[in-house]
Design an enzyme around this catalytic site. Structure first.
Site, PDB file in Angstrom:
ATOM      1  N   LYS A   1     -46.308  77.598 -48.718  1.00 42.24           N
ATOM      2  CA  LYS A   1     -45.155  78.200 -49.386  1.00 42.24           C
ATOM      3  C   LYS A   1     -45.209  77.900 -50.876  1.00 42.24           C
ATOM      4  O   LYS A   1     -45.599  76.794 -51.264  1.00 42.24           O
ATOM      5  CB  LYS A   1     -43.859  77.582 -48.838  1.00 42.24           C
TER       6      LYS A   1
ATOM      7  N   ARG B   1     -42.164  80.883 -34.458  1.00 39.14           N
ATOM      8  CA  ARG B   1     -42.304  81.748 -33.279  1.00 39.14           C
ATOM      9  C   ARG B   1     -43.383  81.221 -32.327  1.00 39.14           C
ATOM     10  O   ARG B   1     -43.324  81.452 -31.126  1.00 39.14           O
ATOM     11  CB  ARG B   1     -42.569  83.194 -33.724  1.00 39.14           C
TER      12      ARG B   1
END
Ligand code: BES
Ligand code: ZN
Ligand code: ZN
Length: 474
Positions: free
Chosen positions: A250, A324
């Site tokens: 990130k 996920r």
């Protein structure tokens, strides 16, 4: 802050401060004794507007309408004012619909009074303050609502404490330790599994995400099993104690606040704490995938193909879409090990797209069962949380197809990211459970960067109040 419920007629004039809610901006109302003074002070009675009149020892606070939300915001604002003083006791009268207003007053006061001071080196001496809620009738019925609301709000604050704790003080093992504390206190069963279990049980998606961390991943399973339960519910939480993005690192500005990526898992812990204390007549399993997503020589990579517990293969194209993967294996674990599930809900700070799409105040709810989705949305609103339903469709489902594996962990389109993440999870919900499943993307409301309503900066504890309400409605 201590809260007590008292009969208005039995005890009078013994409080240092009186809190008065000014409803509908009506400064002419009967209960307003300092009308002229308030006008001179330019007090209009809007949301989050409060004045303390030292002479009469009254706090006036605006309450724009007689709703849960406005009452909770009003009392939170008043309590914050009260906390700036050295006075010991304050009282407030319940509004006309006493039971409705009681819940809002209790939850608003406890949530609004919350502060997180763990990392402040100067420890201020805390004044022990008490807020007394004055009721005029039905003390018995009201005291049940009172106790229930206290349990819920304190569970939210417990979750806030967990989430606010820094990643170096709250990693998977600590999360498991906190879960054990909750289990012990509430007489719950608990199992904690480590990396060996994940490998042995083919939970390679979850295992891979945590591989580069110095902290071992933990799969936490809490169970609350009352006698003769009416339903069996599974609650699953994303517990990323830190999300650096992994090799798809990130950018710095996006990494800050990622200690909050454990919010779903922490919410599940808070929910089990509340459910057990409320003695709800349902069997509830809380499953948390506690993992840290880091970089390093052992990190999983874009281009990897991982096999989840149900045998499905996943092409990794972005290691920042890690939640996920953890949830995929947790969903399979739950469905493989718990029989005859009635409902299965997951909670996750899953996508920035949810925040972009619905704003930072709102949870996105997804699933295959529209009725259940709308029930969840209405329970959320009823409980004082914002939520909306997002729709699946066949075209977005195709967007996560992979050329080389069964499914891809990111979509081939820039749009609808919250929904494609939900559709990814749907791959790990077994056919018999399709209609029983809901996915809650709490990425927006879980962590508050700029205080709003009764939420100070930091973790909000999103998901807990709506879920308790939903469980009661099912
Ligand atoms: N934890 C983040 C999602 C997130 C973003 C939560 C902002 C709270 C605030 C998640 O793991 C993530 O990074 N998702 C990616 C997915 C993308 C790579 C498909 C995102 O949303 O950008
Ligand atoms: Zn991520
Ligand atoms: Zn994440």
């Amino acid at each position: 802050m201590k809260l007590t419920l008292f009969d208005k007629n039995s005890k009078q004039n013994e409080y240092d401060i009186e809190i008065i809610l000014v409803l509908n901006k009506d400064l002419e109302a009967k209960n307003i004794k300092d009308r002229a003074l308030l006008k001179n002070l330019n007090f209009k009675g809007g949301d989050e507007e409060a004045v303390f009149l030292p002479e009469s020892q009254r706090i006036y606070v605006g309450c724009e309408e007689n709703s849960y939300e406005c009452i909770a915001i009003a009392i939170a604002t008043a309590v914050k004012k009260f906390q700036t003083t050295q006075f010991k006791t304050a009282c407030v009268e319940l509004l006309e619909d006493e039971s409705e207003s009681l819940k809002a007053l209790v939850e608003g006061a406890i949530l609004g009074a919350y502060t997180f001071k763990k990392y402040k080196s100067k420890k201020e001496k805390e004044v022990k303050q008490e807020l007394v809620l004055l009721a005029s009738k039905d003390l018995k019925k009201l005291s049940d609502i009172f106790n229930e609301s206290v349990i819920i709000a304190e569970s939210v604050n417990k979750t806030r404490d967990f989430v606010n704790t820094t990643p170096d003080d709250f990693y998977p093992k600590i999360m498991a330790k906190e879960a054990k504390k909750i289990a012990k206190e509430n007489d719950l069963e608990i199992e904690v599994y480590g990396q060996k279990y994940l490998q042995k049980n083919k939970m390679n998606a979850m295992y891979s995400v945590g591989r580069a961390s110095r902290h071992e991943s933990k799969l936490i399973h809490l169970s609350y099993k009352p006698n003769n339960p009416k339903k069996k519910i599974v609650l699953i939480g994303k517990g990323l104690t830190y999300d650096s993005g992994g090799l798809s690192l990130k950018p710095s500005d996006f990494m800050v606040t990622m200690k909050s990526d454990k919010s779903g898992g922490c919410a599940v812990l808070g929910m089990l704490n509340a459910i057990a204390k409320l003695k709800l007549p349902i069997e509830v399993h809380g499953i948390v995938g506690a993992v840290e997503n880091m970089i390093g020589g052992d990190a999983y990579k874009p281009d990897d193909v991982l096999k989840a517990r149900n045998g499905k293969t996943i092409e990794i194209r972005n290691t920042d879409a890690e939640g996920r993967l953890v949830l995929a294996d947790c969903l399979c674990y739950a469905q493989d090990t718990i029989k005859d599930i009635d409902y299965i809900f997951d909670y996750a700070t899953l996508t920035g797209a949810s925040v972009v799409g619905v704003g930072e105040y709102t949870t996105s709810i997804m699933g295959n069962n529209s009725k259940l989705k709308y029930k969840a949305v209405s329970s959320a609103l009823q409980a004082g949380e914002y939520a909306t339903s997002l729709p699946f469709n066949r075209f977005l489902r195709k967007a996560i197809k992979s050329e080389i594996a069964d499914v891809c962990n990111v979509a081939n389109t820039r749009y609808g990211g919250a929904i494609t993440a939900g559709l990814f999870l749907d791959n790990f919900v077994y056919d018999e459970n399709k209609e029983k499943w809901l996915h809650f993307d709490i990425a927006g409301p879980a962590f508050v960067e700029k205080a709003w309503g009764y939420n100070p900066h930091g973790a909000s504890g999103a998901g807990i109040r709506m879920t308790i309400e939903l469980l009661k409605a099912l």
